[in-house]
Design a protein around this motif. Structure first.
Motif, PDB file in Angstrom:
ATOM      1  N   GLY A  93       0.787  -1.414   0.109  1.00 26.86           N
ATOM      2  CA  GLY A  93      -0.161   0.009   0.090  1.00 26.86           C
ATOM      3  C   GLY A  93       0.975   1.351  -0.185  1.00 26.86           C
TER       4      GLY A  93
ATOM      5  N   HIS B 109       1.967  -0.245  -6.989  1.00 28.44           N
ATOM      6  CA  HIS B 109       1.514  -0.481  -5.737  1.00 28.44           C
ATOM      7  C   HIS B 109       0.175  -1.046  -5.654  1.00 28.44           C
ATOM      8  CE1 HIS B 109       0.046   3.380  -6.364  1.00 28.44           C
ATOM      9  NE2 HIS B 109      -0.522   3.389  -5.075  1.00 28.44           N
ATOM     10  N   GLY B 110      -0.250  -1.617  -4.539  1.00 21.80           N
ATOM     11  CA  GLY B 110      -1.574  -2.218  -4.347  1.00 21.80           C
ATOM     12  C   GLY B 110      -1.670  -3.444  -4.020  1.00 21.80           C
ATOM     13  N   TYR B 111      -0.790  -4.164  -4.029  1.00 19.00           N
ATOM     14  CA  TYR B 111      -0.586  -5.563  -3.638  1.00 19.00           C
ATOM     15  C   TYR B 111      -1.098  -5.748  -2.337  1.00 19.00           C
ATOM     16  CZ  TYR B 111       1.621  -6.979  -7.923  1.00 19.00           C
ATOM     17  OH  TYR B 111       1.800  -7.265  -9.276  1.00 19.00           O
ATOM     18  N   ASP B 112      -1.665  -6.719  -1.738  1.00 13.97           N
ATOM     19  CA  ASP B 112      -2.263  -6.734  -0.437  1.00 13.97           C
ATOM     20  C   ASP B 112      -1.146  -7.028   0.804  1.00 13.97           C
ATOM     21  OD1 ASP B 112      -4.127  -6.783   1.416  1.00 13.97           O
ATOM     22  OD2 ASP B 112      -4.307  -8.886   1.287  1.00 13.97           O
TER      23      ASP B 112
ATOM     24  N   GLU C 206       2.117 -11.249  -1.646  1.00  8.81           N
ATOM     25  CA  GLU C 206       1.337 -11.490  -3.090  1.00  8.81           C
ATOM     26  C   GLU C 206       2.420 -10.741  -3.913  1.00  8.81           C
ATOM     27  OE1 GLU C 206      -2.559 -10.155  -3.440  1.00  8.81           O
ATOM     28  OE2 GLU C 206      -3.122 -11.137  -1.558  1.00  8.81           O
TER      29      GLU C 206
END
Lengths: 354, 504
Positions: free
Chosen positions: A175, A199-202, A206
């Motif tokens: 995040g 970005h934004g992988y949990d 992941e």
């Protein structure tokens, strides 16, 4: 593990340092006889009580593991029953806020992700209700050397090739404001890396899967978190944080070695100073000094206990101890960014404006 | 080490005198933890980790994995008997299970659920075993575009889950769930959505308290208000009839073997999606059963298939979740994350090396899941009878006790006071939805899948641009989604025409 202490005289004015030393000397000599007795009082206070160690993350993570590894030994040396309490929320901020305002009787302490805590305070993230300068530091357990790892089969194999790459290289991150993201954004700026941050992988798990699938080519992470994939031959490390090469990675250049300018080095120094804060234990402001002294003593004994060291080794973790007093200094240094231009880089990195 | 050799050695280790007691002990603990509402498999494992520090790797692995394996069975029993999901994964069982208890068929439902659980778990690990040689490739087939399409496919089942025949109310329920899914800090932009200045909401609402509120607390409110007991029709004779009922339930599951296999396949596939957990798989299996049933109108009124479908899916998930854990040492779920940390504590390094060097350990895990579930199934059938007696208690006696357990369960998961408020608030919402006939299952599907859709859509777009939909597997899933959607719409329109009215 390595250790680069930040001496107080590095940038300050010599007279101030001398004054500081004199004050410390006086305090020590005056308090010397009294403290032995008051520490004994503190020991009597703690005996048989419950000591709550707040872990600001969910059960199952690295901070949780440290908390649970420390608990029995802290209990042994304080004479308390240590209860590990998970208090997750707001990326670790909730637990730091809560303990900051907890009753200052010395029976509630926490383990912190100080790098995140410093970043949030520095940038003035909404929701910060603590002042790290007022926290009572018990001591640092460990630090994370940050590394840049590439996947097997990535188009670039060295940091030089990455810097000179004509086409953008994709970097995975979790995040916004998370450490994988902040490191990528700041080194992109400082080292002029031609990278595109996805970005934004949990979670970092992941990101690992993304690297295995080949949809991204590299990521930042702590050395310990990358080690498994590196050993399995799926990833390799091309860059490390810090001023000196770590003993475990003698062939990997540090980011200072590839910094193109003085400005870049300054930015990286600030980032390094933040990483230096690592994972400390802390008690809220207002706890009686003799209880802090007692907790520090118990912490020091814990980190020297042979059984504790054995369990750390078994859990494949490494200690990077500094005392509570040194920790105060490290926190102070990490919060000082005099150059507004550099400060802006960090604010932008955390808030996602780069 | 050959596969066959590993298979035999794993079994040999699992039933050895040194390990077997821990397998049984773990299975019993898991069952108990499952029965208590709110305590999940994740919790069972986390609780046992401190005990394994000094154990042999084989013993430690068996102990915590057996405890994790039987949690779903205990939870299923609570769902059927007390209209309360024992764990999140049993929420879908609430749609028909409690209705069967009300009709006096508790034993039959429990027998069917226990058997379905076992077959589901067996199916999951069986597929996993077959895939072992190509496991790495299978896991890597699924990336953000595929996860996105799988989640969208699952979302379309909201249409089937609509309450009492009203499509609109089902869709509204689903949309409401989606809305609550977006509470918290958006990891892409850092924007804080619907957090109202509360730090507790930054990480979003956690699933367990929401689920417990929507399904369990609401039922308690209902029971309190309407009075009576959970089992409204006393089963005649009690003990013998209970045994007979359980046997009938077992036969029901075996007779529906094809449904069990299909639902297990759904569970295993959805288990491949990291971090999804088994609740949505169970709902999708339920919707699939309803969709393909010859008598869909019986669903929601105590249809045995409505118990069999979710219970076989939620245990089959483990097979899928174990896949990335074994292949790469990357956890497929929060429970698997704990398993990995436990393996490290035991000095076993999970990941590709494990598959090459310690195939016997891999099979030990597989056998533990199978044997643990078998144990849970058998034990569950014995516990069912005494537990079922409590369902005849007056609501005014049962509600306070259950409510205490539910709220405590919600608290324990994250040790958060805030979650206790969440469970009560969503209890009121759930009660309102129940009374006004808005679909609660649709709500949960939306709630659980919302972030999955959003995150993977963003990642797919960032990685591949709009072209991501044309990747072969994603495209296949998209076509499947459209087919399912068209099929459902045609079916709904037809049934409405037959009823002589438009869409209600």
């Amino acid at each position: 593990m390595f250790h680069y202490g930040n001496r107080s005289g590095d940038r300050g004015d010599l007279r101030l340092v001398l004054l500081f030393l004199v004050v410390i000397l006086m305090t020590v000599s005056v308090a010397g006889f009294a403290s032995a007795k008051s520490i004994k009082d503190a020991a009597a206070f703690y005996k048989g009580k419950n000591l709550t160690l707040v872990v600001p993350y969910k059960p199952g993570g690295g901070y949780d593991a440290w908390g649970r590894l420390l608990a029995p030994y802290l209990g042994k040396y304080t004479g308390t029953r240590v209860i590990v309490k998970n208090m997750p929320g707001a990326g670790g901020m909730l637990g730091i806020n809560e303990v900051y305002t907890a009753r200052p009787n010395g029976l509630t302490i926490n383990i912190q992700n100080a790098v995140a805590a410093v970043t949030n305070q520095l940038v003035g993230v909404k929701g910060v209700r603590y002042d790290l300068l007022k926290y009572n530091w018990i001591g640092r357990v460990t630090t994370d050397t940050r590394v840049l790892a590439m996947r097997k089969g990535a188009p670039v194999k060295t940091i030089e090739a990455l810097i000179n790459s004509k086409s953008p290289i994709k970097f995975g991150a979790t995040g916004l404001g998370g450490s994988t993201y902040v490191d990528a954004v700041i080194t992109k700026k400082a080292l002029n890396l031609p990278i595109e941050i996805v970005h934004g992988y949990d979670s970092s798990s992941e990101v690992d899967l993304g690297l295995l699938r080949g949809e991204i080519d590299g990521t930042y992470g702590s050395y310990s978190s990358r080690l498994g994939m590196v050993k399995a031959g799926e990833q390799f490390i091309i860059l490390q944080s810090g001023k000196k090469r770590a003993a475990a990675m003698p062939d990997v250049p540090t980011w200072f070695e590839v910094a193109p300018s003085e400005k870049a080095k300054e930015i990286l120094s600030v980032l390094t100073a933040m990483h230096e804060t690592g994972r400390p234990l802390a008690a809220p402001p207002g706890v009686a000094p003799e209880r802090i002294a007692f907790l520090r003593e118990a912490f020091d004994k814990t980190l020297k206990d042979p059984d504790f060291l054995k369990s750390i080794k078994k859990a494949k973790k490494e200690i990077d101890y500094v005392s509570g007093q040194e920790m105060e200094e490290i926190i102070r240094t990490s919060l000082e960014i005099s150059d507004p231009e550099i400060k802006k880089v960090f604010v932008d990195a955390v808030k996602g404006d780069i | 080490m050959g596969v066959l050799e590993g298979l035999v050695q794993g079994l040999y280790a699992a039933v050895s005198l040194q390990v077997l007691p821990y397998l049984i002990g773990g299975a019993i603990l898991g069952l108990i933890i499952g029965i208590i509402p709110g305590l999940s498999g994740h919790f069972a494992m986390a609780m046992l980790v401190p005990f394994i520090f000094r154990m042999e790797p084989t013993v430690g692995i068996t102990f915590i994995l057996a405890a994790h394996a039987t949690v779903a069975q205990g939870g299923g029993m609570t769902a059927i008997l007390f209209a309360t999901p024992g764990t999140g994964q049993n929420a879908a069982t609430l749609l028909d299970g409690p209705k069967m208890t009300e009709k006096g068929e508790a034993g039959r439902a429990v027998g069917a659920a226990m058997t379905a659980c076992f077959i589901g778990a067996f199916f999951g690990v069986f597929v996993l075993t077959l895939l072992l040689p190509v496991l790495r490739k299978v896991v890597l087939l699924f990336g953000p575009p595929e996860f996105f399409m799988l989640a969208i496919l699952a979302l379309t089942f909201i249409a089937v889950l609509g309450g009492a025949g009203s499509v609109n109310k089902g869709l509204i329920g689903g949309a409401l769930g989606l809305m609550f899914a977006f509470v918290g800090m958006d990891s892409v932009t850092g924007a804080k959505r619907f957090t109202f200045g509360l730090l507790e909401l930054w990480d979003g609402l956690s699933m367990v308290p929401v689920l417990l509120g929507i399904f369990a607390v609401s039922e308690m409110i209902d029971l309190w208000i309407t009075g009576g007991s959970l089992a409204r029709k006393a089963a005649d004779g009690a003990h013998e009839s209970m045994q007979k009922q359980i046997f009938a339930g077992v036969m029901d599951t075996l007779r529906n073997w094809w449904l069990v296999i299909r639902c297990s396949a759904i569970g295993t596939t959805m288990g491949l999606i990291p971090g999804l957990g088994s609740a949505p798989a169970a709902f999708v299996a339920y919707a699939h059963a309803k969709q393909t049933s010859k008598h869909p109108e019986e669903f929601g009124h105590g249809a045995i298939e409505g118990v069999i479908a979710p219970e076989s899916a939620n245990d089959a998930v483990e097979g899928g979740a174990l896949a990335s854990t074994l292949a790469f040492g990357i956890p497929g779920s929060s429970s698997m994350a704990i398993l990995i940390s436990a393996l490290l504590i035991l000095g076993v390094e999970p990941g590709p090396k494990l598959m090459v060097m310690h195939l016997d350990l891999v099979f030990l895990m597989i056998w533990t899941v199978v044997l643990g579930n078998l144990m849970g199934t058998i034990l569950g059938m014995f516990i069912a009878n005494p537990l079922a007696k409590a369902t005849f208690l007056r609501g005014s006696l049962l509600v306070p006790i259950l409510l205490c357990i539910i709220v405590t369960g919600a608290y324990i998961f994250h040790r958060s006071w805030f979650d206790m408020i969440v469970v009560l608030v969503f209890g009121l919402l759930g009660y309102a939805m129940k009374k006004l006939d808005y679909s609660r299952p649709a709500f949960i599907i939306g709630f659980v899948l919302g972030l999955m859709v959003e995150r993977n859509l963003y990642l797919s777009l960032k990685l591949y641009g709009g072209k991501f939909l044309f990747q072969p597997l994603a495209l296949g899933l998209a076509v499947l989604t459209i087919l399912v959607l068209v099929y459902n719409i045609v079916k709904i329109v037809k049934s409405n025409r037959r009823a002589g009215i438009g869409v209600k």
